[in-house]
Design a protein around this motif. Structure first.
Motif, PDB file in Angstrom:
ATOM      1  N   LEU A 180      30.457  12.894 -50.562  1.00 59.30           N
ATOM      2  CA  LEU A 180      31.079  11.790 -51.915  1.00 59.30           C
ATOM      3  C   LEU A 180      30.145  11.855 -52.279  1.00 59.30           C
ATOM      4  CD1 LEU A 180      33.025   9.439 -49.693  1.00 59.30           C
ATOM      5  CD2 LEU A 180      34.117  11.164 -50.720  1.00 59.30           C
ATOM      6  N   GLU A 181      30.373  12.341 -54.108  1.00 60.04           N
ATOM      7  CA  GLU A 181      29.644  11.950 -55.086  1.00 60.04           C
ATOM      8  C   GLU A 181      30.399  10.571 -56.502  1.00 60.04           C
ATOM      9  OE1 GLU A 181      28.027  15.356 -58.260  1.00 60.04           O
ATOM     10  OE2 GLU A 181      27.407  15.502 -56.474  1.00 60.04           O
ATOM     11  N   GLN A 182      29.064   9.735 -56.809  1.00 56.49           N
ATOM     12  CA  GLN A 182      29.208   9.171 -57.928  1.00 56.49           C
ATOM     13  C   GLN A 182      28.925   9.903 -59.733  1.00 56.49           C
ATOM     14  OE1 GLN A 182      28.410   6.768 -59.547  1.00 56.49           O
ATOM     15  NE2 GLN A 182      30.362   5.933 -60.918  1.00 56.49           N
ATOM     16  N   ARG A 183      30.114  10.102 -60.612  1.00 58.54           N
ATOM     17  CA  ARG A 183      29.802   9.646 -61.783  1.00 58.54           C
ATOM     18  C   ARG A 183      29.842   8.893 -62.811  1.00 58.54           C
ATOM     19  NH1 ARG A 183      30.795  15.566 -62.727  1.00 58.54           N
ATOM     20  NH2 ARG A 183      32.643  14.420 -64.093  1.00 58.54           N
ATOM     21  N   ASP A 184      29.092   8.789 -63.828  1.00 57.05           N
ATOM     22  CA  ASP A 184      30.102   7.067 -64.527  1.00 57.05           C
ATOM     23  C   ASP A 184      30.553   8.375 -66.041  1.00 57.05           C
ATOM     24  OD1 ASP A 184      29.908   4.992 -63.311  1.00 57.05           O
ATOM     25  OD2 ASP A 184      27.216   4.615 -63.333  1.00 57.05           O
ATOM     26  N   VAL A 185      31.041   8.325 -66.113  1.00 62.08           N
ATOM     27  CA  VAL A 185      31.229   8.644 -68.099  1.00 62.08           C
ATOM     28  C   VAL A 185      31.722   7.590 -69.168  1.00 62.08           C
ATOM     29  CG1 VAL A 185      33.001  10.641 -68.989  1.00 62.08           C
ATOM     30  CG2 VAL A 185      31.874  10.908 -67.107  1.00 62.08           C
TER      31      VAL A 185
END
Length: 135
Positions: free
Chosen positions: A126-131
């Motif tokens: 699992l990974e998280q990215r803000d855009v």
């Protein structure tokens, strides 16, 4: 007469169903979920406190995980990569830019990705990215 024969038709013929357009995968009811064990989930790349609940549906062909969003942001999942030993699920949190007036709540919606092959014994990373997205 030739003009009539060239008119487009919406019929599929022979009782077939029209193709389903590609789009987001929808999580199913709790009865159709198969939990993924914590040992099979690598959540080390998530921010502290981010939910790590993961399950499969559709005979392991779909991985569903609990995302996190809040205020004006919305979360969806993207399939980062698929290998013989792992599948990477990226939580993409989209926040409007410029920011407006938003609530201060957190929501935990289930988000899903479709795999090329069932998950089986592969690990879920699992990974998280803000855009930032235009308002």
């Amino acid at each position: 007469m030739a003009a009539c024969a060239q008119q487009p038709t919406n019929e599929v013929g022979f009782g077939g169903q029209p193709p389903v357009p590609p789009g987001p995968v929808q999580p199913k009811s709790e009865q159709e979920r198969v939990p993924v064990t914590e040992a099979s989930v690598d959540a080390s790349m998530l921010p502290k406190g981010y939910p790590t609940k993961v399950w499969t549906q559709d005979d392991g062909a779909v991985v569903v995980a609990t995302g996190q969003e809040g205020g004006c942001s919305k979360v969806h999942a993207e399939l980062g990569e698929q290998t013989a030993d792992h599948v990477k699920v990226v939580f993409v949190e989209e926040t409007p830019e410029p920011p407006g007036i938003c609530t201060m709540d957190l929501r935990y919606p289930p988000v899903a990705v479709r795999l090329d092959a069932p998950l089986e014994a592969r690990k879920v990373v699992l990974e998280q990215r803000d855009v930032k997205v235009p308002r």
